[in-house]
Design a protein around this motif. Structure first.
Motif, PDB file in Angstrom:
ATOM      1  N   THR A  86       0.833  -1.204   0.000  1.00 51.05           N
ATOM      2  CA  THR A  86       0.000   0.000   0.000  1.00 51.05           C
ATOM      3  C   THR A  86       0.867   1.253   0.000  1.00 51.05           C
ATOM      4  OG1 THR A  86      -1.746  -1.159   1.194  1.00 51.05           O
ATOM      5  CG2 THR A  86      -1.813   1.247   1.250  1.00 51.05           C
ATOM      6  N   THR A  90       0.942   3.840  -3.092  1.00 54.95           N
ATOM      7  CA  THR A  90       0.459   5.185  -2.781  1.00 54.95           C
ATOM      8  C   THR A  90       1.480   6.238  -3.187  1.00 54.95           C
ATOM      9  OG1 THR A  90      -0.888   4.369  -0.941  1.00 54.95           O
ATOM     10  CG2 THR A  90      -0.351   6.718  -0.931  1.00 54.95           C
ATOM     11  N   GLN A  93       1.294   6.751  -6.887  1.00 53.37           N
ATOM     12  CA  GLN A  93       0.087   7.514  -7.239  1.00 53.37           C
ATOM     13  C   GLN A  93       0.234   8.988  -6.879  1.00 53.37           C
ATOM     14  OE1 GLN A  93      -2.970   5.400  -5.117  1.00 53.37           O
ATOM     15  NE2 GLN A  93      -2.857   3.615  -6.469  1.00 53.37           N
ATOM     16  N   GLN A  94       0.789   9.267  -5.697  1.00 55.63           N
ATOM     17  CA  GLN A  94       0.965  10.652  -5.264  1.00 55.63           C
ATOM     18  C   GLN A  94       1.920  11.403  -6.180  1.00 55.63           C
ATOM     19  OE1 GLN A  94       2.239  10.281  -1.173  1.00 55.63           O
ATOM     20  NE2 GLN A  94       0.151  10.285  -0.396  1.00 55.63           N
TER      21      GLN A  94
END
Length: 196
Positions: A86, A90, A93-94
């Motif tokens: 995760t 993440t 994606q950020q």
């Protein structure tokens, strides 16, 4: 009559945090802070002491509401393998969200660490030490549960995983595209993949 603040200090720190995060300490002027926070020069100095002190408070605020909060949420999953996956997904994606990814305020500050005072250096080092410890604890828990190979060196692997976090944060500011960043994230997960 005593001096009274006509502004919310926490809101001003939040605004300043975003300015410093975007521009860095050196490139941020007092004029930028006055304009960005809506607080006049006198009030800014009276409340915070100056640019350096406001920067320190901004960095601490970021650390509490971003890094510490994120890692606490991941640890609450009580599943290190899922938490690591995760985390890295993440970060990728950020890095790809927004027109001008800002990366991580702590990592950005570490890049110009030589220009900072001891207090700022201590904040960054403490945050990085705690981040690495998050990985080490997760690896130890997963090893105890036979969810990661028993021969993984928890301390060394935690250092490598944290280094890959920094790599994604820096390269994600524009040097690497999403596919390249995902390769880093996948390799990070491969380091602790189940081969039990």
């Amino acid at each position: 009559m005593p001096w009274e603040k006509s502004f919310n200090e926490q809101n001003a720190i939040e605004d300043a945090m975003n300015i410093f995060w975007e521009k860095g300490y050196e490139a941020t002027s007092i004029s930028n802070l006055i304009e960005g926070t809506g607080v006049n020069r006198g009030s800014l100095y009276n409340a915070f002491g100056g640019k350096r002190q406001l920067f320190t408070q901004s960095l601490l605020k970021y650390d509490v509401q971003t890094r510490r909060k994120f890692l606490a949420e991941l640890e609450a999953l009580d599943n290190p393998v899922l938490a690591f996956k995760t985390l890295f997904n993440t970060l990728v994606q950020q890095a790809q969200s927004g027109a001008q990814p800002r990366g991580c305020f702590l990592v950005n500050t570490s890049i110009e660490i030589a220009t900072h005072d001891k207090e700022t250096k201590d904040i960054v080092i403490q945050a990085f030490t705690e981040f690495e410890a998050f990985f080490r604890r997760g690896i130890e828990v997963a090893k105890a549960r036979s969810e990661m190979p028993s021969n993984i060196d928890a301390a060394a692997t935690a250092t490598v995983l944290f280094s890959l976090v920094v790599a994604i944060r820096v390269l994600g500011r524009g040097a690497f595209d999403q596919l390249s960043l995902q390769v880093i994230a996948d390799q990070a997960q491969h380091l602790v993949s189940q081969q039990v």
